[in-house]
Design a protein around this motif. Structure first.
Motif, PDB file in Angstrom:
ATOM      1  N   ALA A  89      -5.804 -10.864   8.202  1.00 23.73           N
ATOM      2  CA  ALA A  89      -4.913  -9.904   8.989  1.00 23.73           C
ATOM      3  C   ALA A  89      -4.901  -8.397   8.497  1.00 23.73           C
ATOM      4  CB  ALA A  89      -3.391 -10.172   8.612  1.00 23.73           C
ATOM      5  N   GLU A  90      -5.247  -8.149   7.242  1.00 26.86           N
ATOM      6  CA  GLU A  90      -5.552  -6.690   6.916  1.00 26.86           C
ATOM      7  C   GLU A  90      -6.717  -6.135   7.408  1.00 26.86           C
ATOM      8  OE1 GLU A  90      -5.475  -5.969   2.764  1.00 26.86           O
ATOM      9  OE2 GLU A  90      -3.501  -7.117   2.439  1.00 26.86           O
ATOM     10  N   VAL A  91      -7.569  -6.692   7.569  1.00 29.28           N
ATOM     11  CA  VAL A  91      -8.893  -6.312   8.239  1.00 29.28           C
ATOM     12  C   VAL A  91      -8.678  -6.001   9.762  1.00 29.28           C
ATOM     13  CG1 VAL A  91     -11.317  -6.978   8.908  1.00 29.28           C
ATOM     14  CG2 VAL A  91     -10.380  -7.434   6.365  1.00 29.28           C
ATOM     15  N   LYS A  92      -7.966  -7.048  10.309  1.00 30.54           N
ATOM     16  CA  LYS A  92      -7.684  -6.763  11.734  1.00 30.54           C
ATOM     17  C   LYS A  92      -6.828  -5.373  11.822  1.00 30.54           C
ATOM     18  CE  LYS A  92      -8.130 -11.352  13.379  1.00 30.54           C
ATOM     19  NZ  LYS A  92      -7.317 -12.552  14.102  1.00 30.54           N
ATOM     20  N   ASP A  93      -5.789  -5.188  11.237  1.00 36.38           N
ATOM     21  CA  ASP A  93      -4.948  -3.929  11.179  1.00 36.38           C
ATOM     22  C   ASP A  93      -5.870  -2.797  11.114  1.00 36.38           C
ATOM     23  OD1 ASP A  93      -2.679  -5.531  11.611  1.00 36.38           O
ATOM     24  OD2 ASP A  93      -2.188  -5.329   9.344  1.00 36.38           O
ATOM     25  N   ALA A  94      -6.824  -2.785   9.910  1.00 39.11           N
ATOM     26  CA  ALA A  94      -7.297  -1.596   9.613  1.00 39.11           C
ATOM     27  C   ALA A  94      -8.296  -1.226  10.876  1.00 39.11           C
ATOM     28  CB  ALA A  94      -8.513  -1.807   8.514  1.00 39.11           C
ATOM     29  N   ALA A  95      -9.002  -2.270  11.534  1.00 40.63           N
ATOM     30  CA  ALA A  95      -9.826  -1.911  12.719  1.00 40.63           C
ATOM     31  C   ALA A  95      -9.167  -1.313  13.865  1.00 40.63           C
ATOM     32  CB  ALA A  95     -10.526  -3.177  13.008  1.00 40.63           C
ATOM     33  N   ALA A  96      -7.847  -1.918  14.107  1.00 38.38           N
ATOM     34  CA  ALA A  96      -6.980  -1.385  15.116  1.00 38.38           C
ATOM     35  C   ALA A  96      -6.518  -0.065  14.960  1.00 38.38           C
ATOM     36  CB  ALA A  96      -5.936  -2.488  15.501  1.00 38.38           C
ATOM     37  N   ALA A  97      -6.414   0.471  13.725  1.00 41.87           N
ATOM     38  CA  ALA A  97      -5.908   1.838  13.207  1.00 41.87           C
ATOM     39  C   ALA A  97      -7.039   2.779  13.173  1.00 41.87           C
ATOM     40  CB  ALA A  97      -5.296   1.811  11.834  1.00 41.87           C
ATOM     41  N   GLY A  98      -8.344   2.418  13.284  1.00 41.62           N
ATOM     42  CA  GLY A  98      -9.187   3.390  13.327  1.00 41.62           C
ATOM     43  C   GLY A  98     -10.258   3.442  12.351  1.00 41.62           C
ATOM     44  N   ALA A  99     -10.284   2.268  11.529  1.00 45.29           N
ATOM     45  CA  ALA A  99     -11.307   2.266  10.494  1.00 45.29           C
ATOM     46  C   ALA A  99     -12.508   2.277  11.005  1.00 45.29           C
ATOM     47  CB  ALA A  99     -10.929   1.298   9.284  1.00 45.29           C
ATOM     48  N   SER A 100     -13.422   2.933  10.136  1.00 43.90           N
ATOM     49  CA  SER A 100     -15.070   2.705  10.604  1.00 43.90           C
ATOM     50  C   SER A 100     -15.811   1.617   9.813  1.00 43.90           C
ATOM     51  CB  SER A 100     -15.820   4.121  10.121  1.00 43.90           C
ATOM     52  OG  SER A 100     -15.118   5.273  10.204  1.00 43.90           O
ATOM     53  N   ALA A 101     -15.003   1.125   8.794  1.00 42.86           N
ATOM     54  CA  ALA A 101     -15.735   0.039   7.870  1.00 42.86           C
ATOM     55  C   ALA A 101     -14.929  -0.633   7.147  1.00 42.86           C
ATOM     56  CB  ALA A 101     -17.148   0.617   7.166  1.00 42.86           C
ATOM     57  N   ILE A 102     -15.011  -1.595   6.393  1.00 48.28           N
ATOM     58  CA  ILE A 102     -14.151  -2.109   5.582  1.00 48.28           C
ATOM     59  C   ILE A 102     -14.600  -2.328   4.255  1.00 48.28           C
ATOM     60  CG2 ILE A 102     -12.935  -4.235   5.123  1.00 48.28           C
ATOM     61  CD1 ILE A 102     -11.749  -2.829   7.627  1.00 48.28           C
ATOM     62  N   LEU A 103     -14.001  -1.947   3.310  1.00 45.63           N
ATOM     63  CA  LEU A 103     -14.435  -2.180   1.828  1.00 45.63           C
ATOM     64  C   LEU A 103     -13.522  -3.377   1.481  1.00 45.63           C
ATOM     65  CD1 LEU A 103     -15.847  -1.294  -0.984  1.00 45.63           C
ATOM     66  CD2 LEU A 103     -13.964   0.035  -1.378  1.00 45.63           C
ATOM     67  N   LEU A 104     -13.973  -4.489   1.080  1.00 46.75           N
ATOM     68  CA  LEU A 104     -13.363  -5.745   1.231  1.00 46.75           C
ATOM     69  C   LEU A 104     -13.392  -6.264  -0.249  1.00 46.75           C
ATOM     70  CD1 LEU A 104     -12.046  -8.253   2.503  1.00 46.75           C
ATOM     71  CD2 LEU A 104     -14.355  -9.170   2.726  1.00 46.75           C
ATOM     72  N   ARG A 105     -12.176  -6.176  -0.796  1.00 41.64           N
ATOM     73  CA  ARG A 105     -11.779  -6.307  -2.186  1.00 41.64           C
ATOM     74  C   ARG A 105     -12.229  -8.116  -2.442  1.00 41.64           C
ATOM     75  NH1 ARG A 105      -7.015  -4.238  -0.899  1.00 41.64           N
ATOM     76  NH2 ARG A 105      -7.591  -2.519  -1.868  1.00 41.64           N
ATOM     77  N   LEU A 106     -12.362  -8.608  -3.414  1.00 43.58           N
ATOM     78  CA  LEU A 106     -12.477 -10.136  -3.624  1.00 43.58           C
ATOM     79  C   LEU A 106     -11.250 -10.569  -4.123  1.00 43.58           C
ATOM     80  CD1 LEU A 106     -16.313 -10.427  -5.306  1.00 43.58           C
ATOM     81  CD2 LEU A 106     -15.338 -10.769  -2.898  1.00 43.58           C
ATOM     82  N   PRO A 107     -11.021 -11.878  -3.869  1.00 43.64           N
ATOM     83  CA  PRO A 107      -9.594 -12.136  -4.412  1.00 43.64           C
ATOM     84  C   PRO A 107      -9.260 -12.198  -5.957  1.00 43.64           C
ATOM     85  CG  PRO A 107     -10.838 -13.962  -3.025  1.00 43.64           C
ATOM     86  CD  PRO A 107     -11.791 -12.570  -3.365  1.00 43.64           C
ATOM     87  N   TYR A 108      -8.173 -11.711  -6.140  1.00 40.55           N
ATOM     88  CA  TYR A 108      -7.863 -11.654  -7.653  1.00 40.55           C
ATOM     89  C   TYR A 108      -6.584 -12.687  -7.881  1.00 40.55           C
ATOM     90  CZ  TYR A 108      -4.302  -9.112  -4.560  1.00 40.55           C
ATOM     91  OH  TYR A 108      -3.379  -8.597  -3.821  1.00 40.55           O
ATOM     92  N   TYR A 109      -6.505 -13.102  -9.161  1.00 36.97           N
ATOM     93  CA  TYR A 109      -5.660 -13.744  -9.984  1.00 36.97           C
ATOM     94  C   TYR A 109      -6.076 -15.291  -9.603  1.00 36.97           C
ATOM     95  CZ  TYR A 109      -1.194 -15.910 -11.142  1.00 36.97           C
ATOM     96  OH  TYR A 109      -0.067 -16.682 -11.696  1.00 36.97           O
ATOM     97  N   ASN A 110      -6.459 -15.654  -8.584  1.00 39.09           N
ATOM     98  CA  ASN A 110      -6.712 -17.074  -8.509  1.00 39.09           C
ATOM     99  C   ASN A 110      -7.949 -17.725  -8.938  1.00 39.09           C
ATOM    100  OD1 ASN A 110      -7.525 -15.829  -6.251  1.00 39.09           O
ATOM    101  ND2 ASN A 110      -6.169 -16.788  -4.888  1.00 39.09           N
ATOM    102  N   ARG A 111      -8.741 -16.601  -9.400  1.00 34.56           N
ATOM    103  CA  ARG A 111     -10.324 -16.955 -10.124  1.00 34.56           C
ATOM    104  C   ARG A 111     -11.084 -18.126  -9.324  1.00 34.56           C
ATOM    105  NH1 ARG A 111     -10.354 -15.422 -15.477  1.00 34.56           N
ATOM    106  NH2 ARG A 111     -11.795 -16.919 -16.009  1.00 34.56           N
ATOM    107  N   PRO A 112     -11.308 -17.903  -7.900  1.00 33.26           N
ATOM    108  CA  PRO A 112     -12.270 -18.711  -7.446  1.00 33.26           C
ATOM    109  C   PRO A 112     -13.333 -18.904  -7.691  1.00 33.26           C
ATOM    110  CG  PRO A 112     -12.061 -16.676  -6.002  1.00 33.26           C
ATOM    111  CD  PRO A 112     -11.118 -16.541  -7.245  1.00 33.26           C
TER     112      PRO A 112
END
Length: 306
Positions: A89-112
């Protein structure tokens, strides 16, 4: 190939006033970054106090920055949480708002596991047409992404690079061997940029760019010219500032320094971050005297992000 995601990117702070986004200050800071030669900005990173921002505030940040920077300037939206569905959902929001690219943070806390990290990333990148840089931050996520798992992610055409928060030169080479020499490798270690670039890196994402974008641009130009001794000399000018900034959680000291550089920008962070120790203020003022001063003006024409 000189990819448009090569260079020095500022992990921009999020200015606040009276508990809300300080939109006029944000516009001025973005404009200044453009004019001072930052290759791009990152919004909503840890330096931007992502964890305290609402969904609407994250969207608003990207929209305001796009308006200030113009249509072609590289704006990376930091996105991603410990929920894959929320990350999509966050990535879709960022793209719709005008971002050029995504810096995707990896999941925290649940230690996959590494397999879990791969499935998480591949699920998220399927939801966007924007290029994605993986943010490998083991200090915050408690899991270190292996080069082998990163290679699985890099098999997807949308995954174009990685931000390594530690300036590990040997690992930079391992990533190149696991992925390809065209796979973008950026560092978050602002005190080791020339050595990382010399080892095959293509740039950096740093919070110190909030204070010294012009100096970072000179470091980038020296590295591209192969003048690494000059780049190291320029890097050493930032050493005292790095030492001071590390005395407080990011971005407490950065915001304090910005308040000295830019009239009207408040040093306020949202709880649980609190004000810096009073003794830090005078030391920061002294070190900032050695950096280029902000100047008045408006944004110039911008590079295409295509």
């Amino acid at each position: 190939m000189d990819h448009w995601l090569h260079g020095m990117f500022t992990a921009l702070v999020t200015p606040f006033s009276a508990g809300a986004l300080d939109e006029p200050s944000l516009l001025r800071l973005v404009d200044w970054q453009v004019r001072e030669g930052a290759d791009g900005i990152v919004l909503g990173s840890a330096s931007g106090e992502y964890s305290t921002l609402t969904r609407n505030e994250r969207i608003r940040l990207v929209r305001l920055a796009r308006a200030a920077a113009g249509p072609g300037y590289p704006i990376l939206a930091a996105a991603g949480s410990n929920s894959t569905a929320d990350s999509i959902a966050e990535v879709k929001d960022a793209a719709a708002a005008g971002a050029s690219a995504i810096l995707l943070r990896l999941p925290y806390y649940n230690r996959p596991t590494q397999a879990g990290l791969v499935q998480h990333v591949l699920s998220v990148v399927e939801a966007t047409s924007l290029p994605v840089i993986i943010d490998n931050d083991p200090d915050r996520c408690a899991v270190d992404l292996t080069p082998e798992a990163l290679a699985e992610m890099a098999a997807h055409p949308a995954v174009v690079g990685v931000l390594e928060r530690r300036g590990d030169i040997a690992r930079c080479d391992r990533i190149m061997r696991s992925c390809s020499r065209h796979f973008l490798r950026l560092t978050g270690a602002g005190d080791a940029i020339p050595s990382y670039v010399a080892a095959g890196g293509c740039g950096a994402v740093t919070s110190i760019g909030n204070l010294a974008p012009r100096l970072l641009r000179r470091i980038r130009e020296a590295c591209r010219a192969g003048a690494f001794e000059q780049a190291q000399t320029l890097q050493r000018r930032l050493t005292p500032l790095h030492g001071l900034l590390s005395r407080e959680p990011d971005p407490v000291a950065v915001k304090l320094a910005l308040s000295f550089q830019h009239s009207g920008v408040e040093p306020t962070c949202r709880l649980p971050l609190v004000a810096a120790q009073p003794s830090l203020a005078e030391e920061l003022k002294y070190v900032l005297d050695d950096l280029p001063r902000p100047v008045n003006g408006h944004a110039v024409s911008h590079r295409s992000a295509a």
